[in-house]
Design a protein around this motif. Structure first.
Motif, PDB file in Angstrom:
ATOM      1  N   LYS A 243       0.725  -1.250  -0.015  1.00 29.62           N
ATOM      2  CA  LYS A 243      -0.042  -0.100  -0.098  1.00 29.62           C
ATOM      3  C   LYS A 243       0.956   1.223  -0.204  1.00 29.62           C
ATOM      4  O   LYS A 243       0.404   2.311  -0.608  1.00 29.62           O
ATOM      5  N   LEU A 244       2.071   1.344   0.722  1.00 31.60           N
ATOM      6  CA  LEU A 244       2.738   2.491   0.825  1.00 31.60           C
ATOM      7  C   LEU A 244       3.545   2.710  -0.608  1.00 31.60           C
ATOM      8  O   LEU A 244       3.516   4.024  -0.909  1.00 31.60           O
ATOM      9  N   VAL A 268      -5.775   9.334 -10.498  1.00 31.71           N
ATOM     10  CA  VAL A 268      -4.884   8.188 -10.935  1.00 31.71           C
ATOM     11  C   VAL A 268      -5.088   7.251  -9.898  1.00 31.71           C
ATOM     12  O   VAL A 268      -5.464   7.066  -8.719  1.00 31.71           O
ATOM     13  N   SER A 269      -4.746   5.836 -10.505  1.00 32.81           N
ATOM     14  CA  SER A 269      -4.899   4.606  -9.630  1.00 32.81           C
ATOM     15  C   SER A 269      -3.589   3.700  -9.930  1.00 32.81           C
ATOM     16  O   SER A 269      -3.288   3.696 -11.055  1.00 32.81           O
ATOM     17  N   VAL A 270      -2.781   3.198  -9.144  1.00 31.77           N
ATOM     18  CA  VAL A 270      -1.562   2.613  -9.400  1.00 31.77           C
ATOM     19  C   VAL A 270      -1.912   1.132  -8.519  1.00 31.77           C
ATOM     20  O   VAL A 270      -2.385   0.828  -7.564  1.00 31.77           O
ATOM     21  N   THR A 271      -1.422  -0.040  -9.555  1.00 30.11           N
ATOM     22  CA  THR A 271      -1.463  -1.275  -8.815  1.00 30.11           C
ATOM     23  C   THR A 271      -0.320  -2.016  -9.078  1.00 30.11           C
ATOM     24  O   THR A 271       0.573  -1.657 -10.112  1.00 30.11           O
ATOM     25  N   THR A 272       0.410  -2.594  -8.194  1.00 30.60           N
ATOM     26  CA  THR A 272       1.758  -3.141  -8.376  1.00 30.60           C
ATOM     27  C   THR A 272       1.678  -4.830  -7.821  1.00 30.60           C
ATOM     28  O   THR A 272       0.836  -5.145  -7.168  1.00 30.60           O
ATOM     29  N   ASP A 369       5.852  -6.070 -11.160  1.00 31.73           N
ATOM     30  CA  ASP A 369       4.927  -5.593 -12.478  1.00 31.73           C
ATOM     31  C   ASP A 369       4.302  -4.481 -11.626  1.00 31.73           C
ATOM     32  O   ASP A 369       3.948  -4.277 -10.570  1.00 31.73           O
ATOM     33  N   ILE A 370       3.985  -3.457 -12.561  1.00 31.34           N
ATOM     34  CA  ILE A 370       3.221  -2.380 -12.250  1.00 31.34           C
ATOM     35  C   ILE A 370       2.192  -1.756 -13.395  1.00 31.34           C
ATOM     36  O   ILE A 370       2.308  -2.069 -14.481  1.00 31.34           O
ATOM     37  N   GLY A 371       1.056  -1.298 -12.761  1.00 32.10           N
ATOM     38  CA  GLY A 371      -0.037  -0.798 -13.675  1.00 32.10           C
ATOM     39  C   GLY A 371      -0.423   0.740 -13.299  1.00 32.10           C
ATOM     40  O   GLY A 371      -0.813   0.831 -12.185  1.00 32.10           O
ATOM     41  N   ILE A 372      -0.340   1.475 -14.106  1.00 36.71           N
ATOM     42  CA  ILE A 372      -0.798   2.762 -13.753  1.00 36.71           C
ATOM     43  C   ILE A 372      -2.064   3.187 -14.721  1.00 36.71           C
ATOM     44  O   ILE A 372      -1.849   3.378 -16.148  1.00 36.71           O
TER      45      ILE A 372
END
Length: 531
Positions: A243-244, A268-272, A369-372
């Motif tokens: 989360k951080l 903005v939304s970020v998933t990792t 992996d990361i998604g923005i």
């Protein structure tokens, strides 16, 4: 200077003597009223009103708060019983914020002294609603004293107490939405202060049940302030770290794109996907110094060269005898005479290589992996074509760079640019659910200021009216006295005569003499000739 003072004194004395008794009484009463009103206002304005800061505290905590107030030089009073402490009313909010940041108090509740508008016949539910609304209002006032907060909306939920002892007791919850300055980032101490303020204001409220966010949907988590020392070996620690990371990336992108497009124009939304596997290994490596020739560095060398050439000498022929355990040499038999050459070369080189010892401890986590995902609202919300050409492509390039630099190097090296671009999604459409700006609260002038101002204005108007009227009356009296003096000096006009036929003829003759002197002369000659 003396003449001027004497003139002012004389004018004042003359003005006062020219006033009637009623006017003198009104003027003296007005001055006394103004002085008395100013004294009363000064007394109540300078009077210090003490209100409760904390109540229901233990004597130990009262002593701790007392020491904190003494160190700050704040005047206070301790209520009878020693369980409550009172401070000046104008310092309550600032002291609550400051002491809460220091962790005071650890028990007890904060008393906000909300207005008691309950009357006869009010039910418990109505009183609880009033108390809840007053508490929410006071908590919002406390938050407005924090730096970076322009306004706050507070919603608390206090569960009802069960009738039976066996009833499960529910915890209270609180949700707070702050109207913060754009781009302002709270420190860890400020976040801790906010959570302490809310938890100490509401009974049975844990910090886990408090949610604080701003108008940009950014959450301020208490656990995030202490995540640096969190362990990633547990599921809870890994979730907090995830989360951080996502929150920091989301804030970074939000602030950057908000500066470009406007804070209320971007979502903005970020998933990792984070790998928390740890690896500790030791490597002992031996490598050549010269990797091209696969050679080391010479640290010592020994070279021996022997050479012999002769003619007519007997050549040494034969076979070497077997070496014995005691003799470590070879015996040659003497041969026949003839020519012979002898040469011996011996070279001994000691080379050394690189010896590398590595104790490697991998990072506690790797971003695999990361998604923005970004939603951008065009300048004209209902017209997507109002977004300038190339802005969307620029945003995608920026986000692709963030993705490449955030993902682990091992993973990023295997990805192509097309694969990285697929991890970024930019959508252009209106934002119908964005938070509305809260209007700044306008300062309200207290009612007593208007009352005092009205009284002073009325007094000034009355004084001006009396002064103008007195001056006007004095002028009229002066003109009247002058007229009376003139009447006394007036005498009868000797030219006033009774209108008769003779006087009429005389006037006609005078008029004729002025207007027609020639005719008047002829008339006189005719009269003289007749005589």
């Amino acid at each position: 200077m003396n003449e001027r003072l004497t003139k002012i004194k004389n004018d004042t004395s003359q003005f006062w003597k020219s006033r009637s008794k009623k006017q003198k009484i009104v003027m003296i009463g007005s001055v006394v009223s103004v002085i008395a009103l100013a004294a009363i206002v000064t007394f109540f304005a300078s009077k210090t009103t003490y209100v409760p800061l904390y109540k229901d505290l233990s004597t130990r905590e009262i002593g701790q708060v007392k020491e904190a107030l003494d160190s700050q030089g704040v005047t206070y009073q301790i209520a009878p019983g020693g369980t409550s402490i009172l401070v000046p009313e104008e310092q309550v909010d600032s002291l609550l914020v400051q002491l809460a940041s220091e962790g005071y108090p650890q028990t007890g509740t904060i008393d906000y002294s909300f207005a008691n508008s309950s009357g006869f016949g009010m039910t418990d539910n109505e009183f609880n609603l009033l108390k809840k609304a007053a508490t929410e209002t006071e908590i919002a006032k406390l938050f407005r004293n924090l730096e970076g907060v322009k306004d706050a909306k507070v919603m608390i939920t206090v569960p009802e107490e069960g009738v039976f002892v066996t009833d499960v007791k529910e915890d209270a919850t609180a949700s707070i939405v702050l109207n913060t300055d754009p781009g302002y980032k709270f420190t860890e101490q400020q976040i801790t202060t906010m959570y302490n303020l809310v938890s100490k204001s509401i009974p049975n409220l844990k910090t886990d049940n408090i949610v604080i966010s701003n108008q940009f949907s950014e959450y301020f988590d208490l656990n995030a302030a202490t995540t640096d020392g969190a362990s990633t070996t547990t599921a809870e620690g890994q979730l907090q770290m995830k989360k951080l990371v996502e929150r920091d990336l989301q804030r970074q992108v939000q602030n950057m794109l908000g500066t470009l497009m406007g804070q209320d124009k971007v979502m903005v939304s970020v998933t990792t996907d984070i790998d928390f596997k740890k690896e500790n290994r030791e490597e002992n490596l031996v490598t050549p110094v010269d990797e091209e020739n696969m050679e080391g560095i010479a640290i010592s060398a020994q070279r021996i060269t022997e050479q012999y050439s002769g003619t007519g000498a007997a050549a040494a022929t034969g076979t070497p005898e077997a070496e014995t355990t005691t003799d470590n040499f070879t015996t040659y038999n003497e041969g026949t005479s003839g020519n012979g050459d002898y040469e011996r070369t011996e070279e001994t080189i000691n080379n050394d290589v690189n010896r590398i010892r590595k104790d490697i401890q991998e990072a506690p986590y790797k971003v695999q992996d990361i998604g923005i995902q970004v939603i951008v609202e065009p300048p004209t919300a209902t017209d997507a074509a109002s977004l300038p050409d190339g802005v969307r492509e620029d945003i995608e390039k920026i986000l692709s760079t963030i993705v490449r630099t955030t993902i682990s190097k091992d993973v990023a090296a295997e990805l192509t640019q097309e694969q990285i671009d697929e991890k970024v999604a930019v959508s252009v459409q209106p934002l119908y659910g964005k938070a509305t700006q809260v209007a700044d609260e306008k300062p309200i002038i207290p009612w007593w200021v208007w009352v005092i101002g009205g009284i002073l204005l009325a007094v000034i108007v009355l004084l001006a009216f009396f002064i103008i009227r007195s001056r006007k009356r004095a002028k009229e009296e002066e003109e009247l006295s002058i007229l009376e003096e003139q009447e006394e000096l007036m005498i009868d006009d000797i030219n006033e005569e009774i209108e008769t036929e003779a006087t009429m003829r005389r006037k006609q003759l005078e008029k004729m003499a002025k207007e027609k002197p020639d005719d008047f002369a002829k008339l006189l000659r005719s009269w003289i000739a007749e005589d």
